[in-house]
Motif scaffolding. Structure first.
Motif: not given
Lengths: 384, 384, 384, 384
Positions: A22-31
């Motif tokens: 999906f073209p997300l506005p923010l990219t999740p980071e698996l912190t």
């Protein structure tokens, strides 16, 4: 993310996968992932792709490099974690049921409301809303394709407790799980019924039953292995929950949630009958929606099996050509898409903690009714 | 035979056809049919093959050339006709529900008991017991293939009342029909549940609903035509009946009977979940029985679609090769076979009036519970 | 009626039952049944309700009190009996396949044409045309609901020969039956394909196979009992027939007829795919028709399960309320209705002997193609 | 990875996801993706998570930091890329069909054999072998649960070409795609039939058809968009392929591959009938396998719907609890698991290029048979 068992695996996959499709506005980071047992949580971090780990959720909540807290623990710890996370200004995604009691859920909902004023978002993870077939069902009902809704019939059928030697896992203990089939399965059915119909349950008449009241204690601490020890303990939750319901829009409904439906593995089924049509869904065939359109000529009318895999169906433009199925974990990927999109846009993701509270109040009314011999008990009508 | 509408056509066919396919010890003769309207009953006699007709059931009951009285009228006249017929020494086959009230059903059951001492037989026509798939289900449960029965889920779904302009036929009037979906449809489900499980319902918690409370009066006196007049009248029965139940063997059940399930025409469904297996049936696919055997290796376990058309299946040795279906009216033909055989052998046909009374008492408890707000109401436990 | 085995029972029932449910212009009388074994035919007469019996079909054909001859014998005697009956001025209803060879079928068709000039009617009993679901399918195709027909896929799956010890019944002998699965099952599929599409098969490429080439001789002369003797004999017909086909309207098709499809009892299936929609049928669910309407919005399109039990569906106004199924023998009852109506009206019943001949020519082409290694063989295009 | 369209997305997901769910002996790194259009390939690299990109596959093949080349391009370039990659000592995973001609496939197979001697592995991506239901089917057949295999019926039904305005995409051009439905869909069916039965196709009799022979040229160069231009061009491949087959173990089969089966989106179906049982699969319900066990008592026998989601089912221990479905892309993830495991263990992954060649030879025989009017053509029997 707090918790790394079954739900943790599904959520991790969703955080990793959503931005790839999906073209997300923010990219999740698996912190960071959090769990109490260091060996297990460190392994989970490696396996699921989290950059770091914590063994105390309080440490996780306080980290500056974390914007979102995803709660995948048993229900007894939801409230404490969520309240802390919201207080720390983290957006919160919380597994369902929202809490183990109405009191907890109310506190969480109030906290979510307060946090919202500061731009902090919260969401409860009724992932079935993200099944494309159910999202399509909601759209059809909103368009009026079912007319006036008369009836809801919801079943959530599993069978993993039929064996009386199955051990007393945490899901069978009221202190950990809050309730049994009711909260684990029935909560999904209640949320789906309210979401799909756009009506709220106003009263319920219920019967709860525990068929096997004593089970072997689990051999391992986690209680997940399915192996049993020689000692036994009491089952303190329901094996099956049956209830009838009235809705504020005039509909009536019948609900069954059970872990004793031999042969059914995950039959989360819901059918809505209206004056203009009907819709039926079964999670064991989750790529399908049955639709009956009463405006059809009776000579050619019938339930259609809609294979919900067209690019025009909800979420499906991101996936495969028509007829190529998606699976269970896609509901979590869709959830991430919607949650991240809402956070980025400063909008409130759905379902909200208030929606979770509404379900919690129905669960509480079910338990009250069953305790009172089945008489219809009103659901607390307050708007959170 | 008294009455010659839908049920009369089915019963006539059964009386004519049973001796052609089954080796009966006695051969039925279609002596006389009875109806109030001479023109219509005389036409029915010709069409259905009855040798004569009567316009007063009292005359029929008194005829010496009649041994069996078959009651196919609305429920309000069952008791009076059955009592007279039994008193006259006629064997009686009576449509379901047995009566419109427990008091009537009790009187009928007592009369049947008295008549029985004189060798006079009586039977109530729960024809679904004669569906081969349900007879097979009963046999499998008796063999212990389901183990301990945990749950019953029964639905009887029709949709002929969804149109609010459908007229106020006799089935919608409490004085004629006793109740609505409850007695018409739910009675079948209750009898099936008790018959299949071998357990009796001990208490019920219910909700009854009438969605359309005022309907056009029927244009014709018979109320069968489906055409409506301009005047309206109140619907005095339930459109839908939902209830939970407890059984004396420890099972619990959930029941739904409705005429508002858009898209379902005659979905009389019942599923039984036990510790060793499950069975499921749907009258819209009446030649099939679904069976899940928990003793199977999980790798190859699953619900089987048994096509109940083998010559070793109940009643099927009389019909066609495997895979060739039978229909609705065959249940009545089978009923005649069993009734005639019992009469010839001096045995009591099943289900008895006492079985009918048991169902009637459950119906009464459902109505009491609904009137009391849904609290579980015990079913009168007396043995008739 | 000549012959009184499985087909004879079905036809007798139909002659008895049709006038009870349909308003026929003429009332059939069951005058005489014919069979070679006097004991057996006399018993059949009693059981099935025939007033008299004959042991020589020639005697039957000559009787003045008989207007219709119904031929239910194996295929090797169809031609001789039909020719004699037509010559005697009797209307003829003949079981399928019309004959065991094209030559016989041509002679019968010519005789039927000649008799027709004298007002004598003839019909071949492709009873699947009288399944309401297939009659509905034909109507939908005639209305253009499928658009241009592209493809036919037809399967007729049975499994009664999987056991190699099943005896060498007459259906396994070329001299009696003409062919095996091909003529017994494939003939139905071919007629259905031509009837539904309105197109004729023009060429076929085929493969025939006999899996079990030697079987025990039947213990009884009739070969019906299913018990076997110690001696064996050669199977001289096909166990399975596979073929592709071209139609004169541009469609192509694939056909399979087999008695080795383990688990399938009578799966006579046909699916038609067109530019505007599709239809699918399976005789094991004979009250249903699946329909896909390509003009639907893709978001809600899907195969509909039409329960073909509405009063507006073909033949159904005579039977039960919606959702109440009919069975296999109803197809014969409908056949009698149509045959008697045509005779009374002086019209030609369908399918005609010419239709039967067309099927026979396709069967012959299938055998030729298989013998020639599968190359496409044209079907004799002459109009009878 | 070479190519980054539909298949590229699926393969990328699989490379990323396999190590998160399966304990792999080696961890795949997504080093570089290759495509001719720099803008598009750079975007694909970002979206799908590849560290770098190339615009010439020759550059990719020569990179030292690459051990595996995954070929996801149209069939016309498979041979050239695979030969170069194998020569460069790279393990190769190649999409199906292996090539566009037997000559190419032979060259690839020989190269794979040579490379194998140097420890270089190769595999063709018949991903349906990795559907758990089909892996289970293979296991059941290997165990002898079906006995002697008599018949195969395979359908691969899609409908995306029914609209005559659908443009002339590369899949409709013989120079790019080799063939139409035959190679795209039929190749899967042939591989599945041979894999499941353990038998090889020895001869085929075929009919190929192109219903729409002229289509609009695609508006975009890629031909993927579905939009059409005003110009048209000839369709040079088959729309539908029908063929019968003989297998070396005595089975016969019937195959249909079509893009004109209105209403079917991806119905890759295969049913195997044996002397001891039957199995049936449909990719539109890919989590299910139907199984009929002939050793069952006929009274309770029937096709079982096995929900292939138990932890004991192939590949399923890595995924979700029973009843929670997996989707299409999981087949690619499983493929990566098996490929990586084989490479790490120095074993040959299955299916090999030789398996791909065997399918190619069947495809060639189908085309020869169709060109020769349908006569059965032997499949080249040489072992690669």
């Amino acid at each position: 993310m707090v918790g790394h068992a079954f739900m943790g695996a599904a959520h991790s996959h969703a955080w990793r996968t959503a931005p790839r499709f999906f073209p997300l506005p923010l990219t999740p980071e698996l912190t960071a992932v959090c769990g109490r047992d260091e060996e297990r949580v460190s392994r989970a971090a490696r396996t699921y792709g989290w950059s770091s780990y914590e063994t105390d959720w309080r440490a996780l909540v306080e980290r500056d490099d974390i914007d979102v807290v995803d709660i995948c623990t048993p229900g007894d710890s939801h409230a404490e974690i969520a309240l802390a996370a919201l207080a720390a200004g983290k957006h919160v995604l919380c597994e369902k049921p929202l809490a183990n009691s109405v009191v907890q859920a109310e506190a969480m909902t109030e906290a979510a409301e307060r946090a919202r004023a500061a731009g902090v978002r919260s969401m409860v993870a009724f992932n079935y809303r993200r099944v494309p077939a159910l999202a399509l069902a909601r759209a059809l009902i909103e368009e009026g394709r079912l007319g006036r809704i008369h009836q809801v019939r919801a079943q959530y059928l599993q069978d993993w407790l039929v064996d009386p030697q199955f051990p007393l896992a945490w899901r069978l203990r009221k202190d950990k799980a809050g309730s049994g089939a009711l909260g684990d399965l029935g909560a999904h059915s209640i949320d789906a019924a309210q979401y799909l119909t756009g009506q709220r349950v106003t009263s319920v008449g219920a019967l709860l039953e525990t068929f096997v009241t004593e089970r072997p204690l689990p051999a391992s601490a986690s209680g997940l292995s399915g192996t049993a020890s020689a000692e036994t303990g009491p089952v303190t939750v329901d094996d099956a929950a049956l209830f009838t319901a009235r809705f504020d829009g005039g509909a009536i409904g019948v609900f069954e949630a059970t872990r004793f439906a031999t042969g059914h593995k995950n039959a989360m089924r819901i059918e809505i009958s209206g004056s203009a049509g009907s819709l039926a869904f079964d999670a064991e065939s989750m790529n399908e929606l049955a639709f009956h359109d009463r405006s059809e000529d009776p000579a050619t009318a019938g339930f259609r099996r809609i294979l919900v895999t067209e690019s025009t169906h909800p979420y499906l433009d991101a996936w495969w050509p028509p007829g190529h199925l998606i699976g269970y974990e896609h509901t979590f990927t869709h959830q991430v898409r919607d949650f991240v999109t809402a956070v980025a846009e400063g909008a409130d993701p759905q379902p909200s903690f208030a929606d979770g509270l509404r379900v919690q109040r129905v669960l509480a009314a079910v338990e009250s009714s069953a305790a009172a011999g089945g008489t219809h008990v009103p659901v607390d009508p307050r708007q959170p």
